[in-house]
Design an enzyme around this catalytic site. Structure first.
Site, PDB file in Angstrom:
ATOM      1  N   GLN A 200       0.786  13.154   4.225  1.00 53.27           N
ATOM      2  CA  GLN A 200       0.860  12.540   5.556  1.00 53.27           C
ATOM      3  C   GLN A 200       0.147  11.199   5.527  1.00 53.27           C
ATOM      4  O   GLN A 200      -0.850  11.026   4.838  1.00 53.27           O
ATOM      5  CB  GLN A 200       0.168  13.445   6.582  1.00 53.27           C
ATOM      6  N   ARG A 201       0.632  10.273   6.313  1.00 50.08           N
ATOM      7  CA  ARG A 201       0.074   8.923   6.309  1.00 50.08           C
ATOM      8  C   ARG A 201      -1.424   8.940   6.575  1.00 50.08           C
ATOM      9  O   ARG A 201      -2.196   8.234   5.959  1.00 50.08           O
ATOM     10  CB  ARG A 201       0.801   8.112   7.374  1.00 50.08           C
TER      11      ARG A 201
END
Lengths: 182, 344
Positions: free
Chosen positions: A71-72
């Site tokens: 995930q970012r």
């Protein structure tokens, strides 16, 4: 030295632990790959918060595989795991063309990291079971892999879901770790 | 001596020894010859009739293999199921390789038969080997070196707080799906979807109905849309979505950069949100005639729904609930989608 004695030597050496980092964008299939390596059930995998570790025995090596969430929000934390890495596995969703650029940028940044300099990299062009998956050759071209000169690298098409191609990739992993240790 | 030096200087950069030129020519000829040989071979193989004959022969063999399994001969059944699984994989590969010259119809037919085969294998496996463990083993048994396993430690959570945004590249038009539409009613039937990868992008004020079971679903840059989808066998990936109502069933859901959106969800593992605000959830409640078949095709467990367990990657504090998502109160839930259903 005969083949058998080489094998024996490999087996008896205690220092055969290999630290492998498994990175890539979210939804690429890292955890599925990890579970597939460990022959575990893949039907209830959840998006990874933080990381998963598994030890897998293969060809006399103990592979400690670190699967870090993609995930970012948690990508900045990847760097916390860089130290003492023997090999990097980078996983790409071959059907997610919208994010090829993003995944290419992340990979380029990883290859620029000082702590990962010279570390061999295996790129899994995952999700080849999907009809719209880009072939590995196209991905290699898009990522300009041929410009990598400072380390050994390999791109391997695979499907973590069906396990196709995964073993071939892991054979390369063992081979290149072996070559590096010599 | 003089002659040589003058010759060199006169031709300078372009002079190449004749032997090299000859070799180059021979090399080119050899290349041409090989290409011709390859072409003549591929042409004969690429005939559709060749494909369908080979495909159906292989299919029949697999069917026979599956039907030969009986619960009484446990060991034999295990091995034949393994063989059948590998054969299906090879067949899928063959289909993928042949895709360039097949018509859409044939591709769909072949895909369908493959799915059927997979289904009957699963059925047989459940019948012959009730334990899950065995089913899994047969998956990897094809590999030459079996990996031994020591599951080690588990999961841990980092304290996340920072983020960076990255620009996405252009969207390819090759996929099944819809893009760049406004104020339209968009429908895909199960024949169009056929376990394919569906992409919905750049839609505003549209009503989308996806009947059937997609393999994956990507939703990107949509605004004011109502999107209903049949069961997705793997993941749904949502990015940049605003003022939408989504009705989805899937194995896992990843939602990014989404605001003011209602999601009626069936998720068998987990849903996550990242960089989202005002997202609300309710259980999946769309009904259509073949929904059950599609659930079966997708492999999703229709009994297992974790719709209310949403992980927020911007809110990793345990104990306090994330302010970025809520549950839609029962009284406010839309219960009938057919009222808005477009005519088929």
């Amino acid at each position: 030295m005969g083949l058998l004695s080489i094998l024996r030597k490999l087996k008896s050496t205690p220092d055969q632990e290999v630290r492998i980092l498994l990175l890539g964008l979210d939804n690429g299939g890292k955890t599925t790959l990890l579970k597939q390596l460990a022959s575990e059930d893949i039907s209830h995998i959840t998006p990874t918060q933080g990381f998963n570790i598994k030890s897998v025995q293969s060809q006399g090596f103990k592979l400690n595989v670190w699967d870090i969430g993609g995930q970012r929000k948690i990508r900045p934390y990847w760097r916390n795991y860089f130290e003492n890495t023997d090999l990097l596995i980078y996983v790409i969703d071959s059907a997610d063309r919208k994010r090829f650029e993003e995944t290419g940028q992340e990979l380029a940044e990883l290859l620029d990291e000082e702590k990962l300099s010279g570390v061999p990299v295996l790129i899994f062009a995952n999700k080849q079971d999907l009809l719209t998956a880009a072939p590995a050759s196209e991905i290699a071209e898009g990522l300009n892999l041929h410009t990598i000169r400072d380390r050994v690298w390999q791109i391997q098409p695979c499907s973590a879901l069906t396990s196709e191609g995964v073993q071939d990739g892991m054979n390369w992993v063992c081979k290149s770790v072996n070559a590096k240790r010599k | 001596m003089d002659g040589i030096s003058s010759e060199v200087s006169s031709n300078d950069a372009v002079k190449i020894p004749e032997s090299i030129l000859l070799r180059d020519q021979a090399r080119l000829e050899e290349l041409e010859r090989r290409r011709n040989a390859k072409e003549s071979q591929t042409v004969s193989e690429e005939k559709i009739s060749y494909f369908s004959a080979a495909f159906s022969a292989e299919k029949a063999a697999i069917e026979k293999l599956i039907s030969s399994c009986t619960p009484n001969e446990h060991l034999a059944a295990t091995t034949s199921l393994e063989v059948a699984t590998n054969k299906i994989q090879d067949l899928q590969k063959f289909l993928n390789d042949s895709k360039v010259f097949l018509t859409k119809y044939e591709l769909r037919q072949a895909q369908e038969s493959l799915q059927k085969l997979q289904g009957s294998i699963a059925e047989k496996r459940a019948e012959v080997m009730p334990k899950k463990k065995f089913a899994f083993r047969s998956r990897t048994a094809g590999a030459s070196q079996q990996l031994e396993v020591t599951p080690a430690s588990t999961e841990e959570k980092p304290k996340a707080n920072t983020g960076n945004s990255v620009v996405d590249s252009a969207v390819s038009a090759k996929q099944c799906g819809f893009s760049h539409a406004h104020n339209e009613v968009l429908i895909k039937n199960s024949e169009d979807i056929q376990h394919g990868d569906v992409l919905l992008s750049h839609l505003t004020n549209c009503k989308v109905r996806l009947y059937g079971s997609p393999n994956t679903l990507h939703i990107k840059n949509v605004k004011g849309c109502q999107i209903l989808s049949g069961p997705v066998s793997s993941s749904v990936f949502i990015d940049e979505c605003e003022d939408c109502t989504l009705v989805l069933a899937c194995q896992q859901l990843r939602t990014h950069n989404t605001t003011s959106t209602q999601i009626y969800l069936h998720v068998t593992s987990r849903a996550i949100i990242e960089d989202c605000h005002g997202v609300s959830f309710a259980p999946f409640n769309w009904m259509y005639p073949k929904l059950e078949d599609d659930f079966q095709m997708s492999g999703l467990d229709s009994e297992r729904n974790n719709w209310s367990q949403v992980d927020d990657f911007n809110w990793l504090a345990t104990g306090t609930p994330s302010p970025n998502w809520t549950v839609i109160p029962e009284s406010e839930r839309i219960s009938c989608w057919d009222a808005a259903e477009p005519k088929l």
